[in-house]
Design a protein around this motif. Structure first.
Motif, PDB file in Angstrom:
ATOM      1  N   LYS A 128      -8.924  38.354 -46.203  1.00 45.62           N
ATOM      2  CA  LYS A 128      -8.140  39.062 -46.799  1.00 45.62           C
ATOM      3  C   LYS A 128      -6.960  39.524 -45.861  1.00 45.62           C
ATOM      4  CE  LYS A 128     -11.260  40.964 -50.369  1.00 45.62           C
ATOM      5  NZ  LYS A 128     -11.763  42.058 -50.932  1.00 45.62           N
ATOM      6  N   ARG A 129      -7.318  39.759 -44.442  1.00 41.42           N
ATOM      7  CA  ARG A 129      -6.588  40.086 -43.664  1.00 41.42           C
ATOM      8  C   ARG A 129      -5.306  38.885 -43.256  1.00 41.42           C
ATOM      9  NH1 ARG A 129      -8.425  42.177 -38.024  1.00 41.42           N
ATOM     10  NH2 ARG A 129      -6.520  43.124 -38.220  1.00 41.42           N
ATOM     11  N   GLY A 130      -6.103  37.854 -43.375  1.00 42.86           N
ATOM     12  CA  GLY A 130      -4.901  36.534 -43.130  1.00 42.86           C
ATOM     13  C   GLY A 130      -4.099  36.604 -44.240  1.00 42.86           C
ATOM     14  N   SER A 131      -4.392  36.494 -45.387  1.00 48.71           N
ATOM     15  CA  SER A 131      -3.658  36.501 -46.718  1.00 48.71           C
ATOM     16  C   SER A 131      -2.643  37.655 -46.556  1.00 48.71           C
ATOM     17  CB  SER A 131      -4.536  36.543 -47.956  1.00 48.71           C
ATOM     18  OG  SER A 131      -5.492  35.649 -47.940  1.00 48.71           O
ATOM     19  N   MET A 132      -2.931  38.703 -46.098  1.00 48.10           N
ATOM     20  CA  MET A 132      -1.739  39.741 -46.034  1.00 48.10           C
ATOM     21  C   MET A 132      -0.965  39.243 -44.898  1.00 48.10           C
ATOM     22  SD  MET A 132      -2.193  43.616 -44.791  1.00 48.10           S
ATOM     23  CE  MET A 132      -2.556  43.071 -42.988  1.00 48.10           C
ATOM     24  N   LEU A 133      -1.175  38.579 -43.913  1.00 48.16           N
ATOM     25  CA  LEU A 133      -0.423  38.267 -42.595  1.00 48.16           C
ATOM     26  C   LEU A 133       0.392  37.246 -43.247  1.00 48.16           C
ATOM     27  CD1 LEU A 133       0.684  38.627 -39.959  1.00 48.16           C
ATOM     28  CD2 LEU A 133      -1.462  36.873 -39.183  1.00 48.16           C
ATOM     29  N   GLU A 134      -0.019  36.392 -43.898  1.00 49.01           N
ATOM     30  CA  GLU A 134       0.575  35.265 -44.444  1.00 49.01           C
ATOM     31  C   GLU A 134       1.618  35.572 -45.511  1.00 49.01           C
ATOM     32  OE1 GLU A 134      -1.584  31.769 -46.374  1.00 49.01           O
ATOM     33  OE2 GLU A 134      -3.325  32.372 -45.111  1.00 49.01           O
ATOM     34  N   LEU A 135       1.462  36.632 -45.998  1.00 46.85           N
ATOM     35  CA  LEU A 135       2.672  37.154 -47.076  1.00 46.85           C
ATOM     36  C   LEU A 135       3.462  37.830 -46.113  1.00 46.85           C
ATOM     37  CD1 LEU A 135       0.473  38.684 -49.783  1.00 46.85           C
ATOM     38  CD2 LEU A 135       2.129  36.609 -49.793  1.00 46.85           C
ATOM     39  N   THR A 136       3.208  38.733 -45.020  1.00 49.76           N
ATOM     40  CA  THR A 136       4.039  39.446 -44.242  1.00 49.76           C
ATOM     41  C   THR A 136       5.007  38.483 -43.405  1.00 49.76           C
ATOM     42  OG1 THR A 136       2.302  41.054 -43.918  1.00 49.76           O
ATOM     43  CG2 THR A 136       4.024  40.968 -42.155  1.00 49.76           C
ATOM     44  N   LEU A 137       4.194  37.189 -42.961  1.00 46.14           N
ATOM     45  CA  LEU A 137       4.884  36.432 -42.276  1.00 46.14           C
ATOM     46  C   LEU A 137       6.035  35.592 -43.069  1.00 46.14           C
ATOM     47  CD1 LEU A 137       2.306  34.487 -39.930  1.00 46.14           C
ATOM     48  CD2 LEU A 137       4.012  36.279 -39.282  1.00 46.14           C
ATOM     49  N   ALA A 138       5.769  35.442 -44.399  1.00 47.57           N
ATOM     50  CA  ALA A 138       6.811  35.134 -45.142  1.00 47.57           C
ATOM     51  C   ALA A 138       8.122  35.932 -45.476  1.00 47.57           C
ATOM     52  CB  ALA A 138       6.208  34.745 -46.475  1.00 47.57           C
ATOM     53  N   ARG A 139       7.851  37.103 -45.487  1.00 44.12           N
ATOM     54  CA  ARG A 139       8.876  38.068 -45.186  1.00 44.12           C
ATOM     55  C   ARG A 139       9.653  38.003 -43.815  1.00 44.12           C
ATOM     56  NH1 ARG A 139       7.248  43.941 -46.533  1.00 44.12           N
ATOM     57  NH2 ARG A 139       9.587  44.216 -46.808  1.00 44.12           N
ATOM     58  N   VAL A 140       8.911  37.927 -42.843  1.00 44.42           N
ATOM     59  CA  VAL A 140       9.715  37.656 -41.520  1.00 44.42           C
ATOM     60  C   VAL A 140      10.619  36.588 -41.541  1.00 44.42           C
ATOM     61  CG1 VAL A 140       9.547  37.139 -39.247  1.00 44.42           C
ATOM     62  CG2 VAL A 140       7.882  39.007 -40.066  1.00 44.42           C
ATOM     63  N   ARG A 141       9.916  35.287 -42.007  1.00 47.73           N
ATOM     64  CA  ARG A 141      10.699  34.242 -42.191  1.00 47.73           C
ATOM     65  C   ARG A 141      11.752  34.222 -42.914  1.00 47.73           C
ATOM     66  NH1 ARG A 141       5.150  31.910 -42.835  1.00 47.73           N
ATOM     67  NH2 ARG A 141       4.444  31.305 -40.533  1.00 47.73           N
ATOM     68  N   GLY A 142      11.904  35.095 -44.006  1.00 46.22           N
ATOM     69  CA  GLY A 142      12.965  35.226 -44.705  1.00 46.22           C
ATOM     70  C   GLY A 142      14.187  35.892 -44.369  1.00 46.22           C
ATOM     71  N   VAL A 143      13.895  36.881 -43.239  1.00 42.24           N
ATOM     72  CA  VAL A 143      15.000  37.379 -42.380  1.00 42.24           C
ATOM     73  C   VAL A 143      15.284  36.656 -41.112  1.00 42.24           C
ATOM     74  CG1 VAL A 143      15.520  39.509 -41.141  1.00 42.24           C
ATOM     75  CG2 VAL A 143      14.036  39.569 -43.236  1.00 42.24           C
ATOM     76  N   ALA A 144      14.394  35.885 -40.529  1.00 45.03           N
ATOM     77  CA  ALA A 144      14.571  35.319 -39.396  1.00 45.03           C
ATOM     78  C   ALA A 144      14.184  33.704 -39.627  1.00 45.03           C
ATOM     79  CB  ALA A 144      13.741  35.858 -38.058  1.00 45.03           C
ATOM     80  N   PRO A 145      14.599  32.876 -40.683  1.00 42.97           N
ATOM     81  CA  PRO A 145      14.351  31.727 -40.749  1.00 42.97           C
ATOM     82  C   PRO A 145      14.090  30.552 -39.706  1.00 42.97           C
ATOM     83  CG  PRO A 145      16.650  31.961 -41.401  1.00 42.97           C
ATOM     84  CD  PRO A 145      15.929  33.309 -41.070  1.00 42.97           C
ATOM     85  N   GLU A 146      14.705  30.835 -38.455  1.00 37.24           N
ATOM     86  CA  GLU A 146      14.481  29.650 -37.457  1.00 37.24           C
ATOM     87  C   GLU A 146      13.647  30.243 -36.564  1.00 37.24           C
ATOM     88  OE1 GLU A 146      16.541  27.073 -37.440  1.00 37.24           O
ATOM     89  OE2 GLU A 146      16.980  27.746 -39.430  1.00 37.24           O
ATOM     90  N   ALA A 147      12.989  31.426 -36.864  1.00 41.25           N
ATOM     91  CA  ALA A 147      11.728  31.590 -35.663  1.00 41.25           C
ATOM     92  C   ALA A 147      10.758  30.588 -35.659  1.00 41.25           C
ATOM     93  CB  ALA A 147      11.211  33.127 -36.296  1.00 41.25           C
ATOM     94  N   ARG A 148      10.131  30.264 -34.506  1.00 43.01           N
ATOM     95  CA  ARG A 148       9.088  29.482 -34.516  1.00 43.01           C
ATOM     96  C   ARG A 148       7.644  30.229 -34.691  1.00 43.01           C
ATOM     97  NH1 ARG A 148      12.371  28.398 -30.411  1.00 43.01           N
ATOM     98  NH2 ARG A 148      11.419  29.436 -28.590  1.00 43.01           N
ATOM     99  N   SER A 149       6.627  29.176 -35.067  1.00 41.94           N
ATOM    100  CA  SER A 149       5.319  29.953 -35.306  1.00 41.94           C
ATOM    101  C   SER A 149       4.515  29.167 -34.288  1.00 41.94           C
ATOM    102  CB  SER A 149       5.015  29.685 -36.736  1.00 41.94           C
ATOM    103  OG  SER A 149       5.793  30.285 -37.611  1.00 41.94           O
ATOM    104  N   TRP A 150       3.716  30.135 -33.650  1.00 40.34           N
ATOM    105  CA  TRP A 150       2.631  29.374 -32.595  1.00 40.34           C
ATOM    106  C   TRP A 150       1.412  30.446 -33.010  1.00 40.34           C
ATOM    107  CZ3 TRP A 150       2.513  25.559 -28.855  1.00 40.34           C
ATOM    108  CH2 TRP A 150       3.693  24.754 -28.660  1.00 40.34           C
ATOM    109  N   GLY A 151       0.149  29.513 -32.776  1.00 35.83           N
ATOM    110  CA  GLY A 151      -1.176  30.181 -33.023  1.00 35.83           C
ATOM    111  C   GLY A 151      -1.754  29.760 -31.674  1.00 35.83           C
ATOM    112  N   LEU A 152      -2.926  30.708 -31.408  1.00 34.66           N
ATOM    113  CA  LEU A 152      -3.771  30.601 -30.395  1.00 34.66           C
ATOM    114  C   LEU A 152      -5.200  30.418 -30.957  1.00 34.66           C
ATOM    115  CD1 LEU A 152      -1.296  32.360 -29.205  1.00 34.66           C
ATOM    116  CD2 LEU A 152      -2.735  32.393 -27.281  1.00 34.66           C
TER     117      LEU A 152
END
Length: 231
Positions: A170-194
């Protein structure tokens, strides 16, 4: 020395001063980041994943000729570092600050979690640091402020630590929605995971990018591991 070698030379020089030798997967991640790609680093705990993903955005800043705002003394928010483990935020902040200071990057590094004092949160409400280490919950709350959207517009890189801890939860689903909002404001931002241990890597990489960009490059640490068994 080739152009590709020159652009990572500041990091190589720093590693040498510290008596370190950069590992192949770290160098590969730096190049992928500088090429503007998203990525997922898969490597065992303690192998250097943090510096593998953190150095790329720093090298990008060193290559720029943009002066620092004289009134601010540091760049605005450029990197969002999201960790699902609040206990790791302080260690991550220290590691990133050490790298920033050693490379001479005009950045500030701060954390924002449930443990952050009200005075620091109040200051961050007016101006966020150049690198913000936070949790999914704190980031979601931060985005409820109207002024935050203007502050995150300049984000260049979003990094999700311990990505395996968030997928399928559930935390991951919430983060995915949050990241979608971030990308809406900063569409060129790169995404990296570890991640140290993760299954179904291709799907994990696709979810990381939100499906709106090319699938992130998967960078693995293929160093042979020595296994000792004691009975």
């Amino acid at each position: 020395m080739t152009d590709r070698s020159l652009r990572i030379k500041p990091a190589i020089d720093w590693f040498r001063r510290e008596g370190w030798t950069p590992r192949d997967f770290q160098v590969a991640a730096w190049h992928e980041s500088l090429d503007g790609r998203d990525g997922l680093v898969v490597s065992p705990t303690g192998s250097g994943k943090t510096l593998a993903v953190a150095i790329g955005p720093m090298l990008e800043r060193l290559a720029e000729s943009v002066p620092v705002d004289a009134d601010a003394d540091a760049d605005p928010l450029r990197v969002l570092w999201i960790t699902p483990l609040r206990a790791l935020a302080a260690d991550t902040t220290r590691a990133l600050k050490r790298a920033v200071d050693s490379l001479g990057i005009p950045w500030t590094v701060e954390q924002r979690t449930g443990d952050t004092s009200s005075s620091v949160k109040s200051r961050q409400k007016k101006r966020l640091p150049s690198v913000l280490v936070t949790t999914p919950e704190s980031l979601a709350l931060l985005l409820t402020w109207s002024q935050t959207h203007d502050q995150i517009a300049g984000v260049r890189t979003v990094i999700c630590d311990e990505w395996h801890e968030l997928l399928g939860s559930k935390r991951g689903s919430m983060l995915e929605l949050t990241l979608a909002r971030v990308r809406g404001v900063a569409p060129e931002a790169r995404s990296w995971g570890l991640s140290a241990t993760i299954g179904n890597i291709d799907v994990a990489a696709e979810v990381l990018s939100g499906g709106s960009r090319p699938t992130p490059r998967i960078v693995r640490d293929d160093t042979p591991k020595r296994i000792e068994v004691e009975t």
